[in-house]
Design a protein around this motif. Structure first.
Motif, PDB file in Angstrom:
ATOM      1  N   VAL A  93      35.786 -55.174 -38.405  1.00  0.00           N
ATOM      2  CA  VAL A  93      34.475 -54.750 -37.871  1.00  0.00           C
ATOM      3  C   VAL A  93      33.391 -55.080 -38.900  1.00  0.00           C
ATOM      4  CG1 VAL A  93      35.490 -52.907 -36.466  1.00  0.00           C
ATOM      5  CG2 VAL A  93      34.651 -52.370 -38.750  1.00  0.00           C
ATOM      6  N   ASN A  94      32.176 -55.210 -38.423  1.00  0.00           N
ATOM      7  CA  ASN A  94      31.067 -55.581 -39.314  1.00  0.00           C
ATOM      8  C   ASN A  94      30.448 -54.329 -39.945  1.00  0.00           C
ATOM      9  OD1 ASN A  94      31.317 -58.387 -38.761  1.00  0.00           O
ATOM     10  ND2 ASN A  94      30.396 -58.001 -36.770  1.00  0.00           N
ATOM     11  N   GLY A  95      31.255 -53.653 -40.746  1.00  0.00           N
ATOM     12  CA  GLY A  95      30.865 -52.355 -41.303  1.00  0.00           C
ATOM     13  C   GLY A  95      31.270 -51.276 -40.323  1.00  0.00           C
ATOM     14  N   SER A  96      31.513 -50.068 -40.837  1.00  0.00           N
ATOM     15  CA  SER A  96      32.010 -49.023 -39.927  1.00  0.00           C
ATOM     16  C   SER A  96      30.916 -48.505 -39.000  1.00  0.00           C
ATOM     17  CB  SER A  96      32.662 -47.889 -40.703  1.00  0.00           C
ATOM     18  OG  SER A  96      31.838 -47.422 -41.724  1.00  0.00           O
ATOM     19  N   ARG A  97      29.649 -48.661 -39.396  1.00  0.00           N
ATOM     20  CA  ARG A  97      28.555 -48.122 -38.585  1.00  0.00           C
ATOM     21  C   ARG A  97      28.544 -48.714 -37.177  1.00  0.00           C
ATOM     22  NH1 ARG A  97      22.558 -47.297 -40.663  1.00  0.00           N
ATOM     23  NH2 ARG A  97      21.437 -47.085 -38.743  1.00  0.00           N
ATOM     24  N   GLU A  98      28.557 -50.046 -37.095  1.00  0.00           N
ATOM     25  CA  GLU A  98      28.509 -50.643 -35.760  1.00  0.00           C
ATOM     26  C   GLU A  98      29.753 -50.263 -34.958  1.00  0.00           C
ATOM     27  OE1 GLU A  98      30.426 -53.122 -34.332  1.00  0.00           O
ATOM     28  OE2 GLU A  98      31.408 -54.166 -35.978  1.00  0.00           O
ATOM     29  N   ALA A  99      30.881 -50.147 -35.640  1.00  0.00           N
ATOM     30  CA  ALA A  99      32.120 -49.851 -34.931  1.00  0.00           C
ATOM     31  C   ALA A  99      32.151 -48.402 -34.427  1.00  0.00           C
ATOM     32  CB  ALA A  99      33.305 -50.124 -35.846  1.00  0.00           C
ATOM     33  N   LEU A 100      31.611 -47.481 -35.247  1.00  0.00           N
ATOM     34  CA  LEU A 100      31.535 -46.074 -34.807  1.00  0.00           C
ATOM     35  C   LEU A 100      30.678 -45.984 -33.550  1.00  0.00           C
ATOM     36  CD1 LEU A 100      31.012 -44.519 -38.341  1.00  0.00           C
ATOM     37  CD2 LEU A 100      32.879 -43.890 -36.780  1.00  0.00           C
ATOM     38  N   PHE A 101      29.617 -46.777 -33.533  1.00  0.00           N
ATOM     39  CA  PHE A 101      28.739 -46.797 -32.362  1.00  0.00           C
ATOM     40  C   PHE A 101      29.460 -47.432 -31.169  1.00  0.00           C
ATOM     41  CE2 PHE A 101      25.770 -48.873 -29.559  1.00  0.00           C
ATOM     42  CZ  PHE A 101      24.881 -47.855 -29.285  1.00  0.00           C
ATOM     43  N   ALA A 102      30.066 -48.585 -31.424  1.00  0.00           N
ATOM     44  CA  ALA A 102      30.660 -49.367 -30.334  1.00  0.00           C
ATOM     45  C   ALA A 102      31.840 -48.642 -29.686  1.00  0.00           C
ATOM     46  CB  ALA A 102      31.100 -50.729 -30.867  1.00  0.00           C
ATOM     47  N   LEU A 103      32.576 -47.868 -30.498  1.00  0.00           N
ATOM     48  CA  LEU A 103      33.741 -47.197 -29.905  1.00  0.00           C
ATOM     49  C   LEU A 103      33.301 -46.235 -28.798  1.00  0.00           C
ATOM     50  CD1 LEU A 103      36.895 -47.057 -30.196  1.00  0.00           C
ATOM     51  CD2 LEU A 103      36.482 -44.815 -31.189  1.00  0.00           C
ATOM     52  N   ALA A 104      32.178 -45.556 -29.016  1.00  0.00           N
ATOM     53  CA  ALA A 104      31.705 -44.626 -27.973  1.00  0.00           C
ATOM     54  C   ALA A 104      31.376 -45.394 -26.691  1.00  0.00           C
ATOM     55  CB  ALA A 104      30.476 -43.862 -28.465  1.00  0.00           C
ATOM     56  N   GLN A 105      30.808 -46.594 -26.841  1.00  0.00           N
ATOM     57  CA  GLN A 105      30.460 -47.371 -25.654  1.00  0.00           C
ATOM     58  C   GLN A 105      31.735 -47.828 -24.928  1.00  0.00           C
ATOM     59  OE1 GLN A 105      27.180 -46.898 -25.694  1.00  0.00           O
ATOM     60  NE2 GLN A 105      27.554 -46.298 -27.820  1.00  0.00           N
ATOM     61  N   THR A 106      32.808 -47.982 -25.665  1.00  0.00           N
ATOM     62  CA  THR A 106      34.080 -48.429 -25.083  1.00  0.00           C
ATOM     63  C   THR A 106      34.822 -47.278 -24.406  1.00  0.00           C
ATOM     64  OG1 THR A 106      34.249 -49.972 -26.933  1.00  0.00           O
ATOM     65  CG2 THR A 106      36.246 -49.636 -25.652  1.00  0.00           C
ATOM     66  N   VAL A 107      34.729 -46.110 -25.009  1.00  0.00           N
ATOM     67  CA  VAL A 107      35.597 -45.004 -24.607  1.00  0.00           C
ATOM     68  C   VAL A 107      34.968 -44.099 -23.553  1.00  0.00           C
ATOM     69  CG1 VAL A 107      36.394 -42.770 -25.528  1.00  0.00           C
ATOM     70  CG2 VAL A 107      36.970 -44.891 -26.727  1.00  0.00           C
ATOM     71  N   VAL A 108      33.655 -43.881 -23.669  1.00  0.00           N
ATOM     72  CA  VAL A 108      33.037 -42.839 -22.831  1.00  0.00           C
ATOM     73  C   VAL A 108      32.857 -43.316 -21.386  1.00  0.00           C
ATOM     74  CG1 VAL A 108      30.902 -41.523 -22.450  1.00  0.00           C
ATOM     75  CG2 VAL A 108      31.865 -41.711 -24.765  1.00  0.00           C
ATOM     76  N   ASP A 109      33.288 -42.472 -20.464  1.00  0.00           N
ATOM     77  CA  ASP A 109      33.048 -42.706 -19.036  1.00  0.00           C
ATOM     78  C   ASP A 109      31.924 -41.768 -18.598  1.00  0.00           C
ATOM     79  OD1 ASP A 109      32.953 -42.827 -16.323  1.00  0.00           O
ATOM     80  OD2 ASP A 109      35.089 -42.379 -15.995  1.00  0.00           O
ATOM     81  N   PRO A 110      30.676 -42.296 -18.508  1.00  0.00           N
ATOM     82  CA  PRO A 110      29.542 -41.411 -18.215  1.00  0.00           C
ATOM     83  C   PRO A 110      29.497 -40.972 -16.757  1.00  0.00           C
ATOM     84  CG  PRO A 110      28.783 -43.695 -18.409  1.00  0.00           C
ATOM     85  CD  PRO A 110      30.267 -43.700 -18.671  1.00  0.00           C
TER      86      PRO A 110
END
Ligand SMILES: Cc1ncc(COP(=O)(O)O)c(C=O)c1O
Length: 415
Positions: free
Chosen positions: A95-112
């Motif tokens: 990952v390009n630093g943990s910040r972007e990945a911490l953000f991106a994981l929520a976009q992958t996991v969350v079903d709004p």
């Protein structure tokens, strides 16, 4: 415009800039910032050399999954550091630093589309968790850290009704700003809750290599492994070179964990365009394969914290943390109302030292802001500068104490 953008809160440093805009720092003293947690120790030469040796990588498009040799290097590091075997092909992604990945994981996991989609966060917390949750269309639920329990968030205080709606939980261990490391028992509880309610655990471990106890901080993969969860079900660990190897500008880290999650995460990242430059992949391999510079870096922090902490402990309630590079100091007794923002303003005005008021790192939850009455001091500069800052903070704290013991009313600085 995406309406969710309007739900974002201003970043703490933006708020601090606004709150200190009217202040003229004491011009007779050089400015010192303990505000931003940006590593300042020297980047090891081996990383510079690996970058220079692989510049030809700039001429090719990278694969989002990264080169197998990088994933192998990450897996090798996990094996050496935690004694845990992970499959480099299916359980690791760069990952390009943990910040972007911490953000991106929520976009992958969350079903709004699910009612009351919830992301649970520690409080105080790294601000990306909240932004990630809100932009994923979820609501946040904050769990306050408890100073009486080494700042552990009391996960057991979260009602089942909240866990039932929870899709993602952020854990930060070692914590920012508290430095607290989560013990195995807490992991056991969280894994049981994750099994019961089906949420994903994102474990942010970017401070794992800077620690002050003999024993290295327990990692989430290590905890899972010890508890027999060798498939790391519903768990993703985030690791970064930024602090470990003093390369915050390189933007390099990796995630490891549940292979099913990694598959979906890779799919998301392919579309998002989150591949790491081949040049940086090679510099990262050099960094993960070397431990000598990490030991040296840790020693520098240990010496620095050993010098600085006692100076501050004489005047305020502060202690060496388990890990990380912050002191999370209690200044509530020094200033009326324990006003951390006023403390930071006065310190900047009189002593030209910038610190982060703790209340800006937390949200009001369950009737309190658990960051209020505290300041976060990032001891990232060289030891001499941090020590100079500590002496100035101590002088400021003494001036506040003597003002209050004389019974004079507190006058906000530069208010
Ligand atoms: C708790 C925490 N997590 C993650 C990050 C992001 O670090 P990076 O993106 O450099 O890996 C930071 C940076 O300060 C942090 O404090």
């Amino acid at each position: 415009m995406n309406p969710l953008l309007s739900r974002l809160n201003p970043y703490p440093f933006e708020r601090l800039r606004a709150l200190t805009r009217d202040i003229k720092p004491n011009p007779t003293l050089s400015p010192i910032s303990l505000g931003i947690g940006e590593p300042k120790h020297a980047t090891p030469a081996l990383i510079h050399e690996a970058l220079a040796a692989h510049l030809k990588g700039l001429a090719v498009y990278p694969a989002t999954a990264g080169e197998p040799v990088l994933r192998e290097a990450c897996a090798g590091w996990i094996q050496r550091r935690y004694g845990v075997a992970v499959d480099a092909a299916t359980q690791i992604l760069p990952v390009n630093g943990s910040r972007e990945a911490l953000f991106a994981l929520a976009q992958t996991v969350v079903d709004p589309t699910k009612a009351r989609a919830t992301v649970v966060c520690p409080n105080p917390f790294y601000q990306i968790y909240e932004g990630a949750a809100l932009l994923a269309g979820a609501q946040t639920y904050f769990v306050n850290s408890d100073p009486a329990r080494n700042f552990a968030p009391d996960w057991s205080a979260v009602p089942d009704s909240v866990w039932a709606d929870t899709q993602l939980l952020y854990v930060c261990s070692p914590g920012n700003p508290t430095g607290a490391v989560m013990p195995l028992d807490e992991w056991k509880n969280l894994f049981a809750l994750s099994d019961r309610f089906g949420f994903v655990i994102a474990s942010d471990e970017c401070y794992s290599e800077i620690y002050f106890r003999d024993e290295a901080p327990l990692g989430s993969l290590e905890a899972a492994n010890r508890l027999g969860r060798t498939d790391f079900k519903n768990l993703v660990a985030f690791t970064s070179l930024s602090k470990r190897s003093n390369v915050p500008g390189m933007r390099s880290g990796f995630v490891a964990g549940d292979a099913d999650l990694m598959k979906q995460f890779l799919l998301y990242r392919t579309y998002h365009g989150s591949a790491m430059s081949p040049t940086l992949q090679h510099a990262s391999i050099a960094a993960w394969n070397d431990e000598a510079h990490v030991v040296d870096n840790r020693e520098q922090y240990r010496r620095k914290f050993a010098q600085v902490t006692p100076v501050l402990a004489e005047v305020m309630n502060v202690a060496l943390p388990d890990a990380g590079f912050y002191l999370w100091a209690d200044i509530s007794a020094l200033i009326p109302g324990g006003d951390d923002i006023e403390f930071a303003r006065g310190l900047l005005a009189q002593y030209n030292v910038a610190v982060l008021p703790g209340s800006l790192l937390a949200r009001e939850a369950h009737g309190v802001n658990p960051g209020a009455g505290r300041i976060r001091l990032a001891l990232v500069a060289e030891a001499a500068e941090c020590l100079e800052a500590a002496h100035r903070i101590a002088a400021y704290a003494r001036s506040l104490s003597s003002a209050s013991s004389r019974g004079s009313p507190f006058i906000p600085h530069n208010a």
